[in-house]
Structures are given as structure tokens and as C-alpha cells.
Design an enzyme around this catalytic site. Structure first.
Site, PDB file in Angstrom:
ATOM      1  N   GLY A 178       0.798  -1.220   0.000  1.00 26.10           N
ATOM      2  CA  GLY A 178       0.000   0.000   0.000  1.00 26.10           C
ATOM      3  C   GLY A 178       0.829   1.266   0.000  1.00 26.10           C
ATOM      4  O   GLY A 178       0.551   2.205  -0.747  1.00 26.10           O
ATOM      5  N   ARG A 179       1.849   1.324   0.839  1.00 24.58           N
ATOM      6  CA  ARG A 179       2.641   2.554   0.947  1.00 24.58           C
ATOM      7  C   ARG A 179       3.641   2.713  -0.198  1.00 24.58           C
ATOM      8  O   ARG A 179       4.405   3.676  -0.219  1.00 24.58           O
ATOM      9  CB  ARG A 179       3.347   2.599   2.299  1.00 24.58           C
ATOM     10  CG  ARG A 179       4.234   1.404   2.593  1.00 24.58           C
ATOM     11  CD  ARG A 179       4.650   1.402   4.072  1.00 24.58           C
ATOM     12  NE  ARG A 179       5.360   0.187   4.452  1.00 24.58           N
ATOM     13  CZ  ARG A 179       4.793  -0.949   4.789  1.00 24.58           C
ATOM     14  NH1 ARG A 179       3.476  -1.053   4.761  1.00 24.58           N
ATOM     15  NH2 ARG A 179       5.507  -2.002   5.148  1.00 24.58           N
ATOM     16  N   HIS A 210       9.436  28.711  12.905  1.00 24.44           N
ATOM     17  CA  HIS A 210       8.686  29.449  13.919  1.00 24.44           C
ATOM     18  C   HIS A 210       7.835  28.515  14.772  1.00 24.44           C
ATOM     19  O   HIS A 210       6.905  28.962  15.453  1.00 24.44           O
ATOM     20  CB  HIS A 210       7.817  30.509  13.248  1.00 24.44           C
ATOM     21  CG  HIS A 210       8.610  31.552  12.533  1.00 24.44           C
ATOM     22  ND1 HIS A 210       8.993  32.732  13.132  1.00 24.44           N
ATOM     23  CD2 HIS A 210       9.136  31.578  11.289  1.00 24.44           C
ATOM     24  CE1 HIS A 210       9.698  33.454  12.278  1.00 24.44           C
ATOM     25  NE2 HIS A 210       9.799  32.766  11.145  1.00 24.44           N
ATOM     26  N   LYS A 256      -7.466  -3.182  14.726  1.00 22.38           N
ATOM     27  CA  LYS A 256      -8.646  -3.407  13.878  1.00 22.38           C
ATOM     28  C   LYS A 256      -9.548  -4.481  14.475  1.00 22.38           C
ATOM     29  O   LYS A 256     -10.779  -4.344  14.500  1.00 22.38           O
ATOM     30  CB  LYS A 256      -8.204  -3.832  12.476  1.00 22.38           C
ATOM     31  CG  LYS A 256      -7.513  -2.749  11.663  1.00 22.38           C
ATOM     32  CD  LYS A 256      -7.142  -3.307  10.297  1.00 22.38           C
ATOM     33  CE  LYS A 256      -6.448  -2.285   9.437  1.00 22.38           C
ATOM     34  NZ  LYS A 256      -6.083  -2.835   8.106  1.00 22.38           N
TER      35      LYS A 256
END
Length: 534
Positions: free
Chosen positions: A266-267, A383, A503
């Protein structure tokens, strides 16, 4: 023999004791050419790794460890389609998706390139139909809103790339993304869209992913509530899946199902059908340029000697800081607003791949593996959290990513952006001493507060310009870095069992919430359930 038993590991341990206190100020003072010497060009990318706490001997020893761990043979096995994902018995062939040569790629004796080319052609034709306003909704108007519904790799990659390449996109189209099961995500993404002009891309390999299918069903109801009928579903939904039965059961025409394969994680999937939203946004030609960029970095990784191999160098520097200096995090800091989702994408890419605590053989590791990855674009980050980078107690190696030429050349914006990038890496490396502050007339009460220790490592990665081609190279660079580190640590970078337990437990708790029950086998969960059932 485990990693920490290797002679090359012990050699690095001994070497570390002699160099751990070296100062970057001294390394540069003693080597006037260090800045240009410790740099490397690969395709469109230029890497300056001179601001790292390493000597030539350090680098040689790190490369020796890489060779001892079998980087070259494991890399070649991956490209050859060997099933290096051992826990799932799968090949790892995301590199085949961007193989723009005429060379075959085999797994299980089958050349996968024919299927890949077929799917790319289908994606191109579909994308052109939308971009040419030929795809019509249920009332005859053209589709102009495309909403990708997916999660994890089915969302992060497409989001990151469509944002990164927005400059090249068709602005007459709205490309949006829904991933979170939180209803707020669906409500806000769709609130100003006309259902009759909207197409949903449902991205789920199994077509059973809970978050994705919950959102998909809500999208279907949203469409039907606008006056569409069941037979209109096929005009407004396409699927990226392998489960034809579930797709057709949903109401999607199987002709509008785009497939990808079990050997695509998937990644690592954005160059597969998962990238359909990207192709719609930027067009097939730019998508092809993206693939070519991936391919060029793949070839560099595959052929360059390890000591001149950009992904290997980045990976081994990460091993040096994580396993010897004890660094626990690393920052990715792009100085280009278009890359604002790049750190989040590789947060998943790295942490889901190498967040492992057992070796491939199932033994507990005795060393640190994947780092915590995070970051934001410059100059915003300056910042927000750079204070900790400069004067905090944590050692945080950081990658600074910049472009030489801006896409939007307005006034002095790019010169000032670049000045900040270069200034930050310089400040992190060399700091400011008490003596220098005293010479500037800083009061004695403030000297300790204004002292910067420096000696904080950074890499600088520059592209001439952010293009589909250079972005493809940049993504592949980080993918291969992750791969190399997984090999060093003897872990499987291509499974993700750690996401499964949550899950399973969620399914059980979901039933309790529906039934307004509060029984659980631990007092915390039981008490929290009571809060929802009262």
C-alpha cells in the site's frame, strides 16, 4: 550471525568511541574541500552530506557494514521478483510499476509488465475522458469533481503527489480526498460539491477496508439522496481493487475497476492504479514523467557503487545516528510549500515499514530499528519547532529539501526562502560559541542562553526545479533508503502486522457501543465505554 555480531559492527562501535566528540567546525576547518567533496549528484537530485558527524573512515566503515549485510544481493533479489516479503510470501515489485524500459520483470515465472502496461493504458483513457469533459454524470453534465476515498497508502501517496504537482494540474477539476472514518472528513470534503458532477474513486485492494467502505457507502447514499437512482451508481463510482465480486455488488461496473497486485504494498502503490487521482489531476503525460523519475532513481540505486549510491549513503547515515549516537527521531524539512505533505507521506513510509522489533526469523532485535519521522515545510517550521533542533537536548538529524528554481517566481520570495534553508543548515552545523557572543558585546547574563552548540547533523537535497520527473526521483530515493535500513536491521520492511490488532479489537468494541454495553476485560475500557453508554 546477528547484526551486532558482525565484525563490521564491532569495528564501527570501536570507531565511534574515537569520533563521537568530533566537531563539524573542526572537520570543515581541516578540510577546505569538504563541502564539495562530500556531495553527490544523481539524476535531478544533488545531495550535500558534508554537514554530518562523519569522517572518510566513518563512511568507509558504514559502507563495509552495508556490504556485510548483503545490501547488493537483497536489492538485486527485490528487482528480480524474489519473494523477499517472507512473512506474506510475496514479491516486492513496486519498482516494476515504473519500469519505463522494454525489459521484462518476472515473478513466479510470469512477466508482469504486460499487465502493468494494460492498466496504465486504461487509466490514461479514463483520465483523458474526465479531463476532456467526456465523462457525464446522471443528469448529463460533465464530471468536474473527483473524490478519492481510501486510507493509508491508498490516500497519503495520492494526496502528497497531487499537492506536490498542483502547479501542473488541471484547475478546472476539483481533486479531493476522504480518508478518516470521522464523519467530519466526509462532511467537509463534500459540503460544496454537486453530486451530479462528482466521481468517487474507491481505493481498497480487498474492498473490505472498514474506514474506506464506510465512507464509500455514505458517498453512495449522498448521491442517491440527490436524485440519482441505483443504476446511476456506475456513472459516479470507480474502484481500485482486486475484488470483482465486492465491487459489482456495490454497484460499480466491473469495466470501471482498476486493478493492482498483491506484490504492491500500500505505501509503495502510488504508481499503480492507486495513482488514478494523480493522473486525472496532472494528466497522463506528466504521470509518465513521474514514472520516468522513479525509474531513473531505481536505476541509480540498482547500478551505482554503494559508496556513491545516494539511497545507501542516506540510509547508512541514519544507521550511524540511530544505532550509535542514539538518535530516536529524524526530521524531513522541505523548503517548498508544494511538498508540505511529503514528511507525512514518509512518516508512514518509514514508520510502517521499519517500525519492527523482531528480525525476519522472528527473534527479538537487540538494537534500535526505525526512527520516529516528522517534519513540516520551511519556513513555517522555523517558527514552530526549530528551537528544539538548535538548542534542545535531543540529537535530531534532519534532511533539508529545496529547489534552485521556483515554480512561481514572485518578487524576492524564493531568494529569501533559499537564504533561510542555507542559514538553518549552517547554524545547526556550526552554532555560535560563547567567545563569539562575548566579542559581539552580548551581556554575560545572556551568553548561556544565546549559545548554540552546533554540531547537529543535516543533509541538504536540492532539485533544479520541482517537476514530475524530479519528484519521482525524490520519492524513490526515500523508498530505497528505507529498504536499505530494513536490510541492515534484518527486518521485513514490507509487512505491517502491527496495525491488525487494533482493527480486531475495534470490531468487538464497535458491537458493544451499538448495544450500549460496557463490559470489557480491563477496567479502563469498561469505564470509558460507560461514558458513551450513559
Amino acid at each position: 550471525m546477528t547484526l551486532t555480531d558482525l565484525p563490521e559492527w564491532h569495528d564501527l562501535e570501536n570507531h565511534f568511541t574515537t569520533v563521537q566528540n568530533l566537531q563539524l567546525r573542526d572537520l570543515f576547518a581541516n578540510d577546505p574541500d569538504r563541502g564539495s567533496r562530500l556531495s553527490l549528484q544523481a539524476g535531478d537530485l544533488y545531495l550535500d552530506f558534508s554537514k554530518n558527524r562523519v569522517t572518510d573512515e566513518t563512511l568507509a566503515k558504514l559502507i563495509a557494514l552495508a556490504k556485510a549485510c548483503g545490501i547488493e544481493s537483497t536489492r538485486d533479489a527485490m528487482f528480480a521478483g524474489v519473494k523477499i516479503n517472507t512473512t506474506e510470501q510475496r514479491a516486492v515489485l513496486h519498482t516494476a510499476l515504473r519500469n519505463t524500459s522494454d525489459q521484462p520483470v518476472y515473478t513466479d515465472g510470469i512477466d508482469v509488465m504486460s499487465e502493468i502496461h494494460t492498466e496504465l493504458k486504461k487509466m490514461s483513457e479514463f483520465s483523458d475522458n474526465i479531463r476532456d469533459k467526456k465523462l457525464l454524470g446522471f443528469d448529463g453534465r460533465p464530471i468536474k469533481n473527483v473524490v478519492n476515498i481510501g486510507i493509508g497508502g491508498s490516500d497519503l501517496g495520492p494526496v502528497m503527489v497531487t499537492e506536490a504537482l498542483k502547479y501542473y494540474s488541471d484547475r478546472s477539476l476539483q481533486i479531493r480526498f476522504i480518508s478518516n472514518i470521522d464523519a467530519n472528513n466526509f462532511a467537509e470534503v463534500t459540503r460544496d460539491l454537486d453530486p451530479a458532477e462528482s466521481l468517487f474513486i474507491i481505493a481498497s485492494k480487498t474492498f473490505t477496508t472498514d474506514e474506506t467502505m464506510t465512507n464509500a457507502l455514505t458517498a453512495r447514499e449522498w448521491l442517491l439522496a440527490s436524485g440519482a437512482v441505483d443504476t446511476d451508481i456506475a456513472k459516479h463510482f470507480v474502484a481500485l481493487s482486486t475484488n470483482t465480486e465486492k465491487v459489482t455488488e456495490f454497484g460499480i461496473d466491473s469495466a470501471n475497476m482498476f486493478v493492482f497486485w498483491h506484490w504492491v504494498g500500500g505505501r509503495y502503490s502510488l504508481t499503480s492504479a492507486i495513482g488514478l487521482s494523480i493522473m486525472i489531476a496532472i494528466g497522463p503525460e506528466h504521470f509518465k514523467e513521474l514514472l520516468e523519475g522513479f525509474y531513473d532513481m531505481d536505476q541509480h540505486f540498482k547500478t551505482a557503487p554503494l559508496e556513491n549510491n545516494m539511497p545507501v549513503i542516506l540510509a547508512m547515515l541514519g544507521v550511524w545516528y540511530g544505532n550509535f549516537f542514539g538518535a530516536e527521531t529524524e526530521a524531513i524539512l522541505p523548503y517548498d510549500q508544494y511538498l508540505h505533505r511529503f514528511p507525512a507521506y514518509f512518516q508512514q513510509g518509514n514508520m510502517e515499514s521499519n517500525g519492527k522489533s523482531v528480525t525476519k526469523s522472528g527473534e527479538p532485535v537487540r538494537y534500535k530499528t526505525g526512527p520516529v519521522v516528522w517534519g513540516e515545510p520551511g519556513t513555517n517550521g522555523q517558527h514552530a519547532f526549530y528551537q528544539l533542533l538548535h538548542q534542545g537536548t535531543h540529537l535530531i538529524p534532519a534532511d533539508f529539501i529545496g529547489t534552485i528554481e521556483p515554480l512561481n517566481n514572485i518578487g524576492e520570495h524564493h531568494q529569501k526562502l533559499t537564504a533561510n534553508l542555507l542559514a538553518q543548515t549552517k547554524a545547526l552545523a556550526f552554532g555560535k560559541t560563547a567567545l563569539e557572543l562575548e566579542a559581539e558585546g552580548v551581556s554575560s547574563e545572556l551568553i548561556a542562553h544565546k549559545t548554540f552548540t552546533g554540531n547537529r547533523p543535516t543533509n541538504t537535497i536540492l532539485m533544479t526545479k520541482l517537476t514530475p520527473h524530479s519528484l519521482g526521483q525524490l520519492i524513490a530515493l526515500y523508498e530505497h533508503k528505507i529498504f536499505v535500513q530494513g536490510v541492515i536491521w534484518d527486518i521485513n520492511s514490507f509487512d505491517q502486522w502491527g496495525v491488525e490488532l487494533g482493527k480486531v479489537l475495534a470490531t468487538d468494541i464497535y458491537q458493544k457501543l451499538k448495544e450500549r454495553g460496557s463490559d470489557a476485560d480491563d477496567s479502563s475500557t469498561a469505564n470509558l465505554l460507560k461514558r458513551f453508554s450513559s
